[in-house]
Design a protein around this motif. Sequence first.
Motif, short mmCIF file in Angstrom:
data_model
loop_
_atom_site.label_atom_id
_atom_site.label_comp_id
_atom_site.label_asym_id
_atom_site.label_seq_id
_atom_site.Cartn_x
_atom_site.Cartn_y
_atom_site.Cartn_z
N TYR A 61 0.84 -1.20 0.00
CA TYR A 61 0.00 0.00 0.00
C TYR A 61 0.87 1.25 0.00
CZ TYR A 61 0.99 0.45 5.01
OH TYR A 61 1.63 0.59 6.22
N ASN A 62 0.31 2.34 -0.53
CA ASN A 62 1.00 3.62 -0.58
C ASN A 62 0.06 4.67 0.03
OD1 ASN A 62 1.65 6.33 -1.72
ND2 ASN A 62 3.30 5.20 -2.72
N LYS A 101 -0.43 8.02 -2.25
CA LYS A 101 -1.30 7.79 -3.42
C LYS A 101 -2.64 7.16 -3.02
CE LYS A 101 1.16 6.42 -7.21
NZ LYS A 101 2.04 5.53 -7.99
N SER A 132 -3.26 3.99 -2.48
CA SER A 132 -3.38 2.93 -3.47
C SER A 132 -2.82 1.61 -2.94
CB SER A 132 -2.65 3.32 -4.75
OG SER A 132 -1.27 3.54 -4.47
N ILE A 136 -1.26 -2.42 -4.42
CA ILE A 136 -0.77 -3.23 -5.53
C ILE A 136 -1.43 -4.60 -5.46
CG2 ILE A 136 1.24 -4.37 -6.56
CD1 ILE A 136 1.28 -1.35 -6.98
N THR A 146 5.28 -8.86 -8.18
CA THR A 146 4.88 -7.46 -8.38
C THR A 146 6.00 -6.58 -8.92
OG1 THR A 146 5.53 -6.65 -6.18
CG2 THR A 146 3.33 -7.66 -6.40
N TYR A 202 4.87 0.71 -0.16
CA TYR A 202 5.68 0.72 -1.38
C TYR A 202 5.69 2.12 -1.96
CZ TYR A 202 1.69 1.34 -4.49
OH TYR A 202 0.60 1.88 -5.13
N GLU A 256 7.63 4.09 -5.83
CA GLU A 256 8.33 3.77 -7.08
C GLU A 256 9.81 3.47 -6.86
OE1 GLU A 256 7.15 2.94 -10.07
OE2 GLU A 256 5.22 3.12 -9.07
N ARG A 263 10.62 -0.24 -6.82
CA ARG A 263 10.44 -1.08 -8.01
C ARG A 263 11.80 -1.53 -8.53
NH1 ARG A 263 6.52 -2.57 -11.28
NH2 ARG A 263 4.93 -1.08 -10.66
N GLU A 295 -2.09 -1.45 -10.07
CA GLU A 295 -2.03 -0.44 -9.02
C GLU A 295 -3.40 0.24 -9.00
OE1 GLU A 295 0.97 3.00 -7.38
OE2 GLU A 295 0.64 2.92 -9.55
N TRP A 296 -4.14 0.02 -7.92
CA TRP A 296 -5.50 0.52 -7.83
C TRP A 296 -5.65 1.52 -6.70
CZ3 TRP A 296 -9.72 -3.84 -8.24
CH2 TRP A 296 -9.76 -4.34 -9.55
#
Length: 196
Positions: A56-57, A60, A62, A64, A107, A138, A140, A143, A161-162
Amino acid sequence: MTTKQPQLRNIKEKLLSDNWYILKKYTYELQRRDGSWQQQEREVYDKGNGAVILLYNKIKNSVILIRQFRMPMYVGGYQHLLIEAAAGLLEDASPEERIIAETEEETGFKVDKIEKVFEAFMSPGSVTEKLYFYIAQYDENNRSNDGGGLIEEGEDIEVLEWPFPKALEAIKTGEIIDGKTIMLIQHLALNSILKY
């Protein structure tokens, strides 16, 4: 914690299959609450324990998720790709080691700070598997690759990513139907980790 031990006797086991994992048939006597003994038979599938994680972020708002084909779901009448949180079997590793590796494979995000939130048996009537549930933040910078899983394991995973409200709504609409994923999404909501 108060637990009560079952009273069993005359346990017999018969191996039915060890093709993928282990399927055995057990015959035994179980003492009922009234003190009488009843013979029962059950098939038990042992595929080992596993771990699952929801990334989770907070900035954002959001999460994953991943989307992939699952044959048991297909056989059960679910004719869609399954949306779920990244997960995998322990395969003789600790739950923490395994879920960190699985997260990167599936992921593409490399995480090292994970939080264990609970453990649960997902299908205790027929499967021995216990799942260890984790969450992790998480961004960027985490990644390391595009994810997608391992071809040699037959994985063909789409990384999603929702926004968190979309994930919650997908539970209501039936777009997310995977139990472990629902549990982790609801954990984030119940503990006000993300906004909905």
